[in-house]
Design a protein around this motif. Structure first.
Motif, PDB file in Angstrom:
ATOM      1  N   VAL A 163       1.353  -1.301  -0.059  1.00  0.00           N
ATOM      2  CA  VAL A 163      -0.076   0.569   0.445  1.00  0.00           C
ATOM      3  C   VAL A 163       0.624   1.279  -0.015  1.00  0.00           C
ATOM      4  CG1 VAL A 163      -1.756   1.371   1.614  1.00  0.00           C
ATOM      5  CG2 VAL A 163      -2.041  -1.167   0.996  1.00  0.00           C
ATOM      6  N   LYS A 164       2.193   1.030   0.796  1.00  0.00           N
ATOM      7  CA  LYS A 164       2.812   2.631   0.761  1.00  0.00           C
ATOM      8  C   LYS A 164       3.560   2.420  -0.406  1.00  0.00           C
ATOM      9  CE  LYS A 164       3.791   2.319   6.005  1.00  0.00           C
ATOM     10  NZ  LYS A 164       4.964   1.842   6.910  1.00  0.00           N
ATOM     11  N   LEU A 165       3.882   1.666  -1.134  1.00  0.00           N
ATOM     12  CA  LEU A 165       4.883   1.337  -2.018  1.00  0.00           C
ATOM     13  C   LEU A 165       3.450   1.832  -3.069  1.00  0.00           C
ATOM     14  CD1 LEU A 165       6.629   0.722  -4.489  1.00  0.00           C
ATOM     15  CD2 LEU A 165       6.008  -1.380  -4.785  1.00  0.00           C
ATOM     16  N   VAL A 166       2.204   1.263  -3.595  1.00  0.00           N
ATOM     17  CA  VAL A 166       0.976   2.453  -4.377  1.00  0.00           C
ATOM     18  C   VAL A 166       1.351   4.113  -4.465  1.00  0.00           C
ATOM     19  CG1 VAL A 166      -0.508   2.249  -5.544  1.00  0.00           C
ATOM     20  CG2 VAL A 166       0.454  -0.049  -5.212  1.00  0.00           C
ATOM     21  N   LYS A 167       1.346   3.575  -3.169  1.00  0.00           N
ATOM     22  CA  LYS A 167       0.780   5.668  -2.333  1.00  0.00           C
ATOM     23  C   LYS A 167       2.219   6.049  -2.774  1.00  0.00           C
ATOM     24  CE  LYS A 167      -0.618   8.504   1.357  1.00  0.00           C
ATOM     25  NZ  LYS A 167      -0.013   9.305   1.161  1.00  0.00           N
ATOM     26  N   ALA A 168       2.635   5.776  -2.609  1.00  0.00           N
ATOM     27  CA  ALA A 168       4.552   6.713  -3.255  1.00  0.00           C
ATOM     28  C   ALA A 168       4.357   7.010  -4.619  1.00  0.00           C
ATOM     29  CB  ALA A 168       4.994   5.993  -2.334  1.00  0.00           C
ATOM     30  N   LEU A 169       4.134   6.284  -5.720  1.00  0.00           N
ATOM     31  CA  LEU A 169       4.407   6.121  -7.016  1.00  0.00           C
ATOM     32  C   LEU A 169       3.570   6.785  -7.443  1.00  0.00           C
ATOM     33  CD1 LEU A 169       5.222   2.077  -7.687  1.00  0.00           C
ATOM     34  CD2 LEU A 169       7.305   3.817  -7.806  1.00  0.00           C
ATOM     35  N   THR A 170       1.833   6.578  -6.941  1.00  0.00           N
ATOM     36  CA  THR A 170       0.617   7.204  -7.445  1.00  0.00           C
ATOM     37  C   THR A 170       1.249   9.003  -6.679  1.00  0.00           C
ATOM     38  OG1 THR A 170      -0.653   5.872  -7.049  1.00  0.00           O
ATOM     39  CG2 THR A 170      -1.634   7.934  -6.928  1.00  0.00           C
ATOM     40  N   ASP A 171       1.768   9.768  -5.685  1.00  0.00           N
ATOM     41  CA  ASP A 171       1.841  10.416  -5.798  1.00  0.00           C
ATOM     42  C   ASP A 171       3.131  11.161  -5.941  1.00  0.00           C
ATOM     43  OD1 ASP A 171      -0.132  10.275  -3.946  1.00  0.00           O
ATOM     44  OD2 ASP A 171       0.721  10.068  -2.168  1.00  0.00           O
ATOM     45  N   TYR A 172       4.674  10.741  -6.578  1.00  0.00           N
ATOM     46  CA  TYR A 172       5.447  10.652  -7.012  1.00  0.00           C
ATOM     47  C   TYR A 172       5.357  11.987  -7.989  1.00  0.00           C
ATOM     48  CZ  TYR A 172      10.278  10.959  -8.437  1.00  0.00           C
ATOM     49  OH  TYR A 172      11.314  11.269  -8.677  1.00  0.00           O
ATOM     50  N   ARG A 173       6.042  13.032  -8.415  1.00  0.00           N
ATOM     51  CA  ARG A 173       5.691  13.891  -8.803  1.00  0.00           C
ATOM     52  C   ARG A 173       7.449  14.513  -9.621  1.00  0.00           C
ATOM     53  NH1 ARG A 173       1.977  12.204  -9.025  1.00  0.00           N
ATOM     54  NH2 ARG A 173      -0.407  13.675  -8.607  1.00  0.00           N
ATOM     55  N   GLY A 174       8.324  13.646  -9.507  1.00  0.00           N
ATOM     56  CA  GLY A 174      10.056  13.992  -9.448  1.00  0.00           C
ATOM     57  C   GLY A 174       9.900  13.921 -10.907  1.00  0.00           C
ATOM     58  N   ARG A 175      11.065  13.990 -10.950  1.00  0.00           N
ATOM     59  CA  ARG A 175      11.972  13.504 -12.478  1.00  0.00           C
ATOM     60  C   ARG A 175      11.860  12.169 -12.834  1.00  0.00           C
ATOM     61  NH1 ARG A 175      18.133  14.704 -13.647  1.00  0.00           N
ATOM     62  NH2 ARG A 175      18.017  14.071 -16.152  1.00  0.00           N
ATOM     63  N   GLY A 176      11.288  12.284 -13.473  1.00  0.00           N
ATOM     64  CA  GLY A 176      11.052  10.225 -14.314  1.00  0.00           C
ATOM     65  C   GLY A 176       9.466  10.026 -14.061  1.00  0.00           C
ATOM     66  N   ALA A 177       8.396  11.291 -13.589  1.00  0.00           N
ATOM     67  CA  ALA A 177       7.230  10.074 -13.583  1.00  0.00           C
ATOM     68  C   ALA A 177       5.904  10.198 -14.180  1.00  0.00           C
ATOM     69  CB  ALA A 177       6.935  12.598 -12.523  1.00  0.00           C
ATOM     70  N   ARG A 178       6.320  11.007 -15.432  1.00  0.00           N
ATOM     71  CA  ARG A 178       5.941  10.343 -16.606  1.00  0.00           C
ATOM     72  C   ARG A 178       5.860   9.437 -16.490  1.00  0.00           C
ATOM     73  NH1 ARG A 178       2.868  13.157 -20.446  1.00  0.00           N
ATOM     74  NH2 ARG A 178       2.682  12.435 -22.481  1.00  0.00           N
ATOM     75  N   ALA A 179       7.517   8.851 -17.262  1.00  0.00           N
ATOM     76  CA  ALA A 179       7.575   7.618 -17.921  1.00  0.00           C
ATOM     77  C   ALA A 179       7.267   6.726 -17.275  1.00  0.00           C
ATOM     78  CB  ALA A 179       9.177   7.313 -17.903  1.00  0.00           C
ATOM     79  N   LEU A 180       7.190   7.215 -15.415  1.00  0.00           N
ATOM     80  CA  LEU A 180       6.724   5.987 -14.548  1.00  0.00           C
ATOM     81  C   LEU A 180       5.137   5.853 -14.623  1.00  0.00           C
ATOM     82  CD1 LEU A 180       7.433   4.384 -11.880  1.00  0.00           C
ATOM     83  CD2 LEU A 180       7.395   6.700 -10.958  1.00  0.00           C
ATOM     84  N   ASP A 181       4.699   6.652 -14.581  1.00  0.00           N
ATOM     85  CA  ASP A 181       3.061   6.634 -14.713  1.00  0.00           C
ATOM     86  C   ASP A 181       2.969   5.754 -16.727  1.00  0.00           C
ATOM     87  OD1 ASP A 181       0.283   7.467 -14.727  1.00  0.00           O
ATOM     88  OD2 ASP A 181      -0.040   8.248 -16.895  1.00  0.00           O
TER      89      ASP A 181
END
Length: 687
Positions: A163-181
């Motif tokens: 749950v924490k990992l999913v929340k961290a990935l969802t809230d991440y807005r830093g470098r590479g966020a678009r590729a991660l999305d």
């Protein structure tokens, strides 16, 4: 070498034997071999292999029969042995072909009593009787039980780290966020298609596996097939093998096999034998006990007394038991049959008894599912037109508290037996918003609000609003005490006027004590440090509150107090607990409910902002309180002060005490004395 060359070039026709040479048999054998080589696939090579195998078998059989070696130098005897072996082999082949085509066993004894047109019955009863029986003690032992858990597996829940990992990935807005999305979306798409493929495979398996299992069971019972069916099956196998071996017929044979497989699946699904129903599973065992309970004779058929549905899980399923005239229908008899049905038939059942008609019977139906518990709405907008129209129709002293589980507006009266309210709403339960809403409605009714607030932040948006006097400095507890004493004096003045003039009406005066438990501790400390000589140790402020509550209900003076624990020791044993006949609970713990409400069972705590339970006597009503942002409440209050023409001091016999000036903390005071040194720090800190 020359002779061999001439021999290979010579004419290959078989020479005629000389008369009397004894070689006539060899001529006949050659003709037979030549004819068979034209018929059998593989030609002479196949015949050569077969001849070698048969000669070897015939030689071994001759040795066993005569107990001596064959003398191959004697031509006639050798040829006779070969011819005998060939004829014996041909007889074996002919016998094999006849038994093969006739559907008989190719070797050994028959494994069933099947005939040409009649199917067999499998092993004899004698064989079954001689089989080793399982000991009776072992049937009931734990070791003989199937290795299957009878406990329903718990529903799988995501682990905390996931749950924490999913929340961290969802809230991440830093470098590479678009590729991660994009990567996340691709992974979700792949997982979705894998899931669909798996579900399709499961469906195909569910459709095909019963057919394949049925075919395997059919083939496993080959020995019990009638002979004509075995013959047709063997001929079909030969034709399939021939079609697959001959290139010209290979692909048509494959097509026919695929069509046959599709037809087999379709007809297998269409004519699949029905599984035994629940009536066959549970009926016999239930009938054994039911017959004893009803005292029925041994020879009575079950169909005359018991009727079970084919599927017990159907919503309209009913279990019907015919009752004899000797059944009295008393409580013990009915309870015995109810216990029998409940223990032997899966599910929850309710009974209906008919004992006054010509035929007596009892019918069990599924216990109705509990109706879903109604819930208040998820949210209510305080500024909506619907809420405001409802507020326009309220009487003086009547306040809207929320919307109940049936969607109806819920009001409570701040008068009579419920002149004083207590609130116990935990963190995140919407306590501040509830107080904002109550004050906004009181302002519509021209009420004056006195609010000691040791929490400092609960009512800060109403700071400076006309007619709302907030005392929120914990360092000046004497201001809060002075405000309470002023309310007591105002109550005394109104009471005196009321005695002189029974018809006199007063505008509302409401004392709101925020965080009463913490205020009690601070006030107790202040009194211990500042009490006059000879005064009692107990803090007298709660005596003032008790006086306000006892007299205020008659002169429109009310107390709304927020407590975490309504312990009389906090109130100095002044009997305040019995004066709060209306309590609002929200986001509470079971221990907190038991201390304040003092009864069980404890209802589930509504862990949602604005979801509150009103407790009035023995009635507990949940509701959802209206909400709007704090700044909107402030604008609403300012608007209604203008609309109602409120003037400070026009509704009371004195003015509330002014707040004391806030003391400058010692560190800042020291800094002020060193102005030159601290000027830079003041500028940076914007002091």
């Amino acid at each position: 070498m020359q002779s061999m060359t001439h021999l290979s070039a010579a004419h290959t026709a078989t020479p005629s034997p000389a008369p009397g040479s004894g070689g006539g048999a060899s001529v006949d054998v050659g003709a037979i071999v030549t004819g068979l080589s034209k018929l059998i696939p593989g030609g002479s090579i196949t015949m050569l292999v077969v001849a070698v195998l048969f000669l070897a078998a015939a030689g071994q059989k001759g040795k066993k029969a005569r107990g001596q070696n064959t003398d191959w130098k004697k031509g006639d005897k050798a040829v006779g042995a070969v011819v005998g072996g060939i004829f014996r082999a041909l007889w074996s082949i002919l016998r094999f072909v006849v038994r093969f085509l006739a559907g008989r066993e190719l070797y050994g004894e028959p494994k069933s009593d099947a005939t040409f047109f009649k199917a067999g019955t499998g092993p004899s009863h004698e064989a079954l009787a001689t089989a080793k029986a399982l000991p009776v003690a072992q049937l009931g032992s734990v070791a003989a039980a199937p290795a299957v858990s009878l406990t329903k597996p718990a529903r799988r829940t995501p682990s905390p780290w996931a749950v924490k990992l999913v929340k961290a990935l969802t809230d991440y807005r830093g470098r590479g966020a678009r590729a991660l999305d994009v990567a996340g979306r691709v992974a979700v798409w792949v997982a979705r298609w894998v899931g669909r493929t798996w579900r399709l495979a499961v469906r195909v398996h569910a459709a095909v596996w019963p057919v394949l299992r049925g075919v395997s069971r059919l083939l496993a019972s080959w020995s019990r097939w009638p002979y004509y069916a075995r013959s047709l099956g063997r001929l079909a196998a030969l034709l399939i093998a021939f079609g697959l071996l001959v290139p010209a017929y290979r692909w048509p044979t494959v097509g026919v096999l695929l069509l046959a497989l599709v037809a087999l699946v379709v007809f297998g699904r269409r004519f699949k034998p029905k599984q035994p129903g629940d009536d066959a599973k549970h009926g016999p065992a239930l009938w054994v006990l039911l017959r004893d309970d009803l005292d029925l004779p041994e020879g009575e058929p079950m169909e005359h007394w018991l009727a079970l549905p084919h599927r017990l899980a159907d919503e309209t399923a009913t279990i019907t038991v015919r009752l004899p005239w000797t059944f009295r229908g008393d409580d013990s008899g009915r309870a015995r049959l109810n216990d029998l049905i409940g223990s032997r038939v899966p599910g929850e059942w309710v009974s209906r008894w008919t004992l006054q008609a010509e035929d007596h019977y009892a019918v069990w139906t599924h216990k109705p599912a509990p109706k879903p518990k109604p819930e208040p709405p998820a949210g209510v907008d305080f500024l909506s037109d619907e809420v405001q129209r409802f507020l326009n129709g309220l009487e003086p002293g009547e306040l809207l508290v929320g919307v109940d589980p049936f969607g109806r507006f819920m009001t409570k009266r701040l008068s009579g037996e419920t002149s004083h309210w207590a609130l116990s709403i935990g963190s995140g339960g919407g306590k501040s918003a509830f107080l904002y809403m109550l004050i906004a409605q009181l302002v519509r009714q021209k009420a004056t609000i006195i609010a000691p607030d040791v929490k400092m932040a609960s009512l800060d948006w109403y700071e400076g609003a006309p007619g709302i006097h907030i005392y929120n400095d914990p360092e000046n507890v004497q201001d809060m005490r002075a405000a309470i004493k002023w309310v007591r004096e105002e109550t005394k003045a109104r009471t005196y006027i009321k005695k002189k003039n029974k018809g006199r009406k007063f505008p509302p005066l409401v004392l709101i004590i925020e965080e009463g438990n913490e205020f009690g501790e601070l006030s107790k400390e202040w009194w211990a440090d500042n009490k006059p000589d000879g005064a009692k140790a107990g803090d007298p402020i709660w005596g003032d509150v008790a006086s306000i509550m006892r007299l205020g209900r008659f002169v429109n003076v009310h107390v709304i107090a927020v407590f975490q624990d309504l312990d009389e020791r906090v109130f100095g044993n002044k009997g305040l607990r019995s004066l709060f006949n209306l309590i609002f609970m929200g986001s509470y713990s079971p221990q907190q409910w038991k201390k304040i409400i003092a009864r069980t069972p404890v209802p589930e705590s509504p862990r949602k902002s604005g979801r509150i339970i009103a407790v009035e006597g023995a009635v507990e009503t949940p509701f959802q309180s209206p909400f709007t942002p704090e700044e909107n409440f402030r604008d609403y209050v300012d608007h209604w002060r203008v609309v109602t023409g409120y003037t400070l001091g026009s509704d009371v016999y004195g003015l509330p005490p002014a707040r004391s000036a806030a003391e400058v903390p010692k560190l800042l005071d020291l800094c002020q004395r060193r102005w030159v040194v601290c000027h830079r720090s003041w500028t940076n800190a914007s002091l």
